[in-house]
Design a protein around this motif. Structure first.
Motif, PDB file in Angstrom:
ATOM      1  N   PRO A  95      18.427  -9.642  12.858  1.00 30.30           N
ATOM      2  CA  PRO A  95      19.700 -10.327  13.148  1.00 30.30           C
ATOM      3  C   PRO A  95      19.540 -11.792  13.546  1.00 30.30           C
ATOM      4  O   PRO A  95      20.450 -12.592  13.309  1.00 30.30           O
ATOM      5  CB  PRO A  95      20.283  -9.499  14.307  1.00 30.30           C
ATOM      6  CG  PRO A  95      19.665  -8.153  14.163  1.00 30.30           C
ATOM      7  CD  PRO A  95      18.286  -8.403  13.638  1.00 30.30           C
ATOM      8  N   ALA A  96      18.403 -12.146  14.125  1.00 25.81           N
ATOM      9  CA  ALA A  96      18.185 -13.529  14.538  1.00 25.81           C
ATOM     10  C   ALA A  96      17.742 -14.419  13.384  1.00 25.81           C
ATOM     11  O   ALA A  96      17.641 -15.641  13.535  1.00 25.81           O
ATOM     12  CB  ALA A  96      17.149 -13.581  15.663  1.00 25.81           C
ATOM     13  N   GLY A  97      17.463 -13.819  12.228  1.00 23.94           N
ATOM     14  CA  GLY A  97      17.053 -14.601  11.067  1.00 23.94           C
ATOM     15  C   GLY A  97      15.599 -15.012  11.084  1.00 23.94           C
ATOM     16  O   GLY A  97      15.209 -15.961  10.390  1.00 23.94           O
ATOM     17  N   ASP A  98      14.762 -14.290  11.834  1.00 22.84           N
ATOM     18  CA  ASP A  98      13.344 -14.654  11.921  1.00 22.84           C
ATOM     19  C   ASP A  98      12.490 -13.943  10.884  1.00 22.84           C
ATOM     20  O   ASP A  98      11.415 -14.434  10.529  1.00 22.84           O
ATOM     21  CB  ASP A  98      12.799 -14.332  13.322  1.00 22.84           C
ATOM     22  CG  ASP A  98      13.433 -15.191  14.405  1.00 22.84           C
ATOM     23  OD1 ASP A  98      13.800 -16.347  14.091  1.00 22.84           O
ATOM     24  OD2 ASP A  98      13.564 -14.710  15.540  1.00 22.84           O
ATOM     25  N   GLY A  99      12.914 -12.776  10.408  1.00 21.38           N
ATOM     26  CA  GLY A  99      12.076 -12.050   9.472  1.00 21.38           C
ATOM     27  C   GLY A  99      12.824 -10.924   8.797  1.00 21.38           C
ATOM     28  O   GLY A  99      14.001 -10.676   9.051  1.00 21.38           O
ATOM     29  N   VAL A 100      12.107 -10.226   7.922  1.00 22.29           N
ATOM     30  CA  VAL A 100      12.654  -9.052   7.242  1.00 22.29           C
ATOM     31  C   VAL A 100      11.627  -7.939   7.361  1.00 22.29           C
ATOM     32  O   VAL A 100      10.421  -8.157   7.184  1.00 22.29           O
ATOM     33  CB  VAL A 100      12.991  -9.357   5.760  1.00 22.29           C
ATOM     34  CG1 VAL A 100      11.788  -9.887   5.009  1.00 22.29           C
ATOM     35  CG2 VAL A 100      13.537  -8.122   5.065  1.00 22.29           C
ATOM     36  N   GLY A 101      12.102  -6.742   7.723  1.00 23.75           N
ATOM     37  CA  GLY A 101      11.216  -5.593   7.853  1.00 23.75           C
ATOM     38  C   GLY A 101      11.333  -4.689   6.642  1.00 23.75           C
ATOM     39  O   GLY A 101      12.435  -4.400   6.169  1.00 23.75           O
ATOM     40  N   PHE A 102      10.189  -4.240   6.140  1.00 26.94           N
ATOM     41  CA  PHE A 102      10.140  -3.317   5.007  1.00 26.94           C
ATOM     42  C   PHE A 102       9.651  -1.959   5.514  1.00 26.94           C
ATOM     43  O   PHE A 102       8.527  -1.853   6.020  1.00 26.94           O
ATOM     44  CB  PHE A 102       9.194  -3.826   3.923  1.00 26.94           C
ATOM     45  CG  PHE A 102       9.640  -5.102   3.260  1.00 26.94           C
ATOM     46  CD1 PHE A 102      10.515  -5.070   2.182  1.00 26.94           C
ATOM     47  CD2 PHE A 102       9.193  -6.338   3.713  1.00 26.94           C
ATOM     48  CE1 PHE A 102      10.933  -6.250   1.561  1.00 26.94           C
ATOM     49  CE2 PHE A 102       9.601  -7.515   3.104  1.00 26.94           C
ATOM     50  CZ  PHE A 102      10.473  -7.476   2.028  1.00 26.94           C
ATOM     51  N   ALA A 103      10.504  -0.939   5.416  1.00 27.12           N
ATOM     52  CA  ALA A 103      10.115   0.411   5.780  1.00 27.12           C
ATOM     53  C   ALA A 103       9.295   1.013   4.643  1.00 27.12           C
ATOM     54  O   ALA A 103       9.662   0.890   3.470  1.00 27.12           O
ATOM     55  CB  ALA A 103      11.346   1.267   6.053  1.00 27.12           C
ATOM     56  N   GLY A 121       0.764  -1.236   0.000  1.00 28.15           N
ATOM     57  CA  GLY A 121       0.000   0.000   0.000  1.00 28.15           C
ATOM     58  C   GLY A 121       0.795   1.286   0.000  1.00 28.15           C
ATOM     59  O   GLY A 121       0.210   2.367  -0.024  1.00 28.15           O
ATOM     60  N   ALA A 122       2.110   1.214   0.051  1.00 30.81           N
ATOM     61  CA  ALA A 122       2.957   2.411   0.014  1.00 30.81           C
ATOM     62  C   ALA A 122       4.316   2.018  -0.525  1.00 30.81           C
ATOM     63  O   ALA A 122       4.708   0.839  -0.492  1.00 30.81           O
ATOM     64  CB  ALA A 122       3.089   3.038   1.402  1.00 30.81           C
ATOM     65  N   ALA A 123       5.060   2.991  -1.029  1.00 32.87           N
ATOM     66  CA  ALA A 123       6.392   2.712  -1.572  1.00 32.87           C
ATOM     67  C   ALA A 123       7.302   2.136  -0.498  1.00 32.87           C
ATOM     68  O   ALA A 123       7.274   2.570   0.665  1.00 32.87           O
ATOM     69  CB  ALA A 123       6.999   3.986  -2.130  1.00 32.87           C
ATOM     70  N   VAL A 124       8.101   1.148  -0.870  1.00 29.98           N
ATOM     71  CA  VAL A 124       9.073   0.547   0.039  1.00 29.98           C
ATOM     72  C   VAL A 124      10.365   1.353  -0.053  1.00 29.98           C
ATOM     73  O   VAL A 124      10.922   1.529  -1.141  1.00 29.98           O
ATOM     74  CB  VAL A 124       9.333  -0.930  -0.318  1.00 29.98           C
ATOM     75  CG1 VAL A 124      10.364  -1.538   0.633  1.00 29.98           C
ATOM     76  CG2 VAL A 124       8.035  -1.728  -0.265  1.00 29.98           C
ATOM     77  N   THR A 125      10.852   1.860   1.085  1.00 24.41           N
ATOM     78  CA  THR A 125      12.026   2.724   1.097  1.00 24.41           C
ATOM     79  C   THR A 125      13.275   2.054   1.665  1.00 24.41           C
ATOM     80  O   THR A 125      14.380   2.554   1.466  1.00 24.41           O
ATOM     81  CB  THR A 125      11.745   4.000   1.904  1.00 24.41           C
ATOM     82  OG1 THR A 125      11.370   3.634   3.245  1.00 24.41           O
ATOM     83  CG2 THR A 125      10.607   4.799   1.265  1.00 24.41           C
ATOM     84  N   ASN A 126      13.110   0.943   2.379  1.00 26.61           N
ATOM     85  CA  ASN A 126      14.262   0.248   2.951  1.00 26.61           C
ATOM     86  C   ASN A 126      13.830  -1.154   3.351  1.00 26.61           C
ATOM     87  O   ASN A 126      12.631  -1.431   3.497  1.00 26.61           O
ATOM     88  CB  ASN A 126      14.803   1.004   4.171  1.00 26.61           C
ATOM     89  CG  ASN A 126      16.187   0.542   4.594  1.00 26.61           C
ATOM     90  OD1 ASN A 126      16.843  -0.225   3.888  1.00 26.61           O
ATOM     91  ND2 ASN A 126      16.646   0.988   5.740  1.00 26.61           N
TER      92      ASN A 126
END
Length: 368
Positions: free
Chosen positions: A29-37, A19-24
């Protein structure tokens, strides 16, 4: 029939509309997920664990050794959306797990499961965040630089460290950091009372990147060029006349190759060629040239491979110095603004200007 018509992006990737542009994008660090800013101040979190990973759907024919990948049988589960507030969202990692963001004067710790808590409350708004190798994070707040330890406590702060900060990067040894300003680059040491400042007048800086060995600092300069600074002897190498402004800089693991965006192909420079006294690093032809600009690049963490995202939505992976490309994503669905490899090089996070986020997982034997 479905397997024969599915694209590599569909077979290897999980993708979502956010729903919005991904900027980062930042990997936990634990390898559980990835965050999209996201440009609207939100945070989207995707789990790395996949119920139908590509390696479980791969088959290799015994007679010819040809690999095939079966399509997914189940829909991809939705990712988690966390509303933070400040737009565009600043995002980094903090400690051994989870993410850290800024909201107003607060430093927020967000777990990979979306649980949010206040890690620190500074009062001034957070302009930039940069992860520190020991698990801490640097925050630029209205000209003041604050070092937060991995537990969120303030380690030190440097007031009036350079005015408005346009870019920030921490050296691999975790003992120095660089600030981009309207006039150039400042290099400072960690601590409340730093050593004398190293200053370079380069122009308006938008992006900074240290080589992994800490010898070189690369800067994107307004006006479609880049500058390399060797810290040991303050040598400055300028590379001008890019077709477009360079928004992305990425180093090879051995610090020998710098890859940049801003051209109609991946632009790779052999920085080791500068040791012979050359005024400009040797160009290393990589991938195909075309008529579409490269928006972002990302070197693989331990292989001579580079991923590139284009303004037409295409994503490719190429080997440094070779023309062949693996087309990961075909054109469409918005310009690719973000590419990020996981620490083990198995996953590639993708974010587009039109609000698509994806995690592409490569089977171990695909890059033989």
């Amino acid at each position: 029939m479905e397997a024969e018509t599915a694209t590599l992006y569909e077979l290897l990737g999980r993708h979502w509309t956010v729903g919005a542009a991904v900027t980062n994008a930042v990997f936990d660090p634990a390898g559980d997920g990835v965050g999209f800013a996201l440009a609207d101040g939100g945070l989207a979190i995707a789990p790395l664990q996949d119920g139908e990973p590509p390696q479980d759907r791969c088959r290799i024919a015994l007679d010819q050794g040809r690999m095939t990948i079966s399509p997914r049988r189940k829909p991809v589960p939705p990712l988690m959306r966390v509303s933070i507030g400040d737009a565009p969202l600043q995002l980094a990692s903090l400690g051994k797990s989870g993410f850290v963001t800024g909201e107003g004067g607060q430093l927020l710790d967000v777990s990979a499961s979306g649980i949010t808590r206040v890690a620190a409350n500074r009062g001034a708004g957070i302009d930039l965040l940069a992860a520190v190798p020991d698990g801490g994070v640097l925050a630029a707040c209205d000209g003041t630089i604050i070092f937060y330890r991995a537990d969120g406590d303030v380690g030190w702060l440097q007031q009036r460290a350079g005015g408005r900060v346009s870019a920030m990067a921490v050296a691999p040894d975790g003992r120095r950091f660089a600030l981009g300003t309207d006039g150039g680059v400042l290099v400072r040491s960690f601590g409340a009372r730093p050593e004398p400042v190293a200053s370079y007048v380069l122009g308006s800086v938008s992006t900074l990147s240290w080589s992994p060995d800490g010898n070189w600092l690369a800067a994107s300069i307004a006006g479609a060029d880049i500058t390399l600074v060797r810290l040991a002897d303050s040598r400055i190498v300028r590379i001008a006349n890019y077709p477009a402004e360079v928004a992305s800089l990425s180093w090879s693991a051995d610090s020998g190759i710098l890859v940049t965006s801003g051209g109609y192909r991946m632009v790779a420079w052999d920085v080791t060629s500068l040791d012979g006294g050359s005024d400009r690093p040797a160009s290393v032809v990589t991938g195909h040239a075309g008529f579409v600009l490269v928006e972002t690049v990302e070197m693989h963490p331990d292989r001579p491979l580079v991923a590139a995202g284009y303004s037409d939505g295409r994503v490719v992976v190429a080997r440094i110095g070779q023309g062949d490309e693996l087309i990961v994503k075909s054109p469409g669905r918005g310009a690719v603004q973000v590419l990020r490899w996981s620490r083990d090089g198995q996953h590639l996070a993708v974010g587009t200007r039109d609000g698509e986020a994806a995690v592409v997982t490569f089977p171990p034997h695909i890059f033989k």
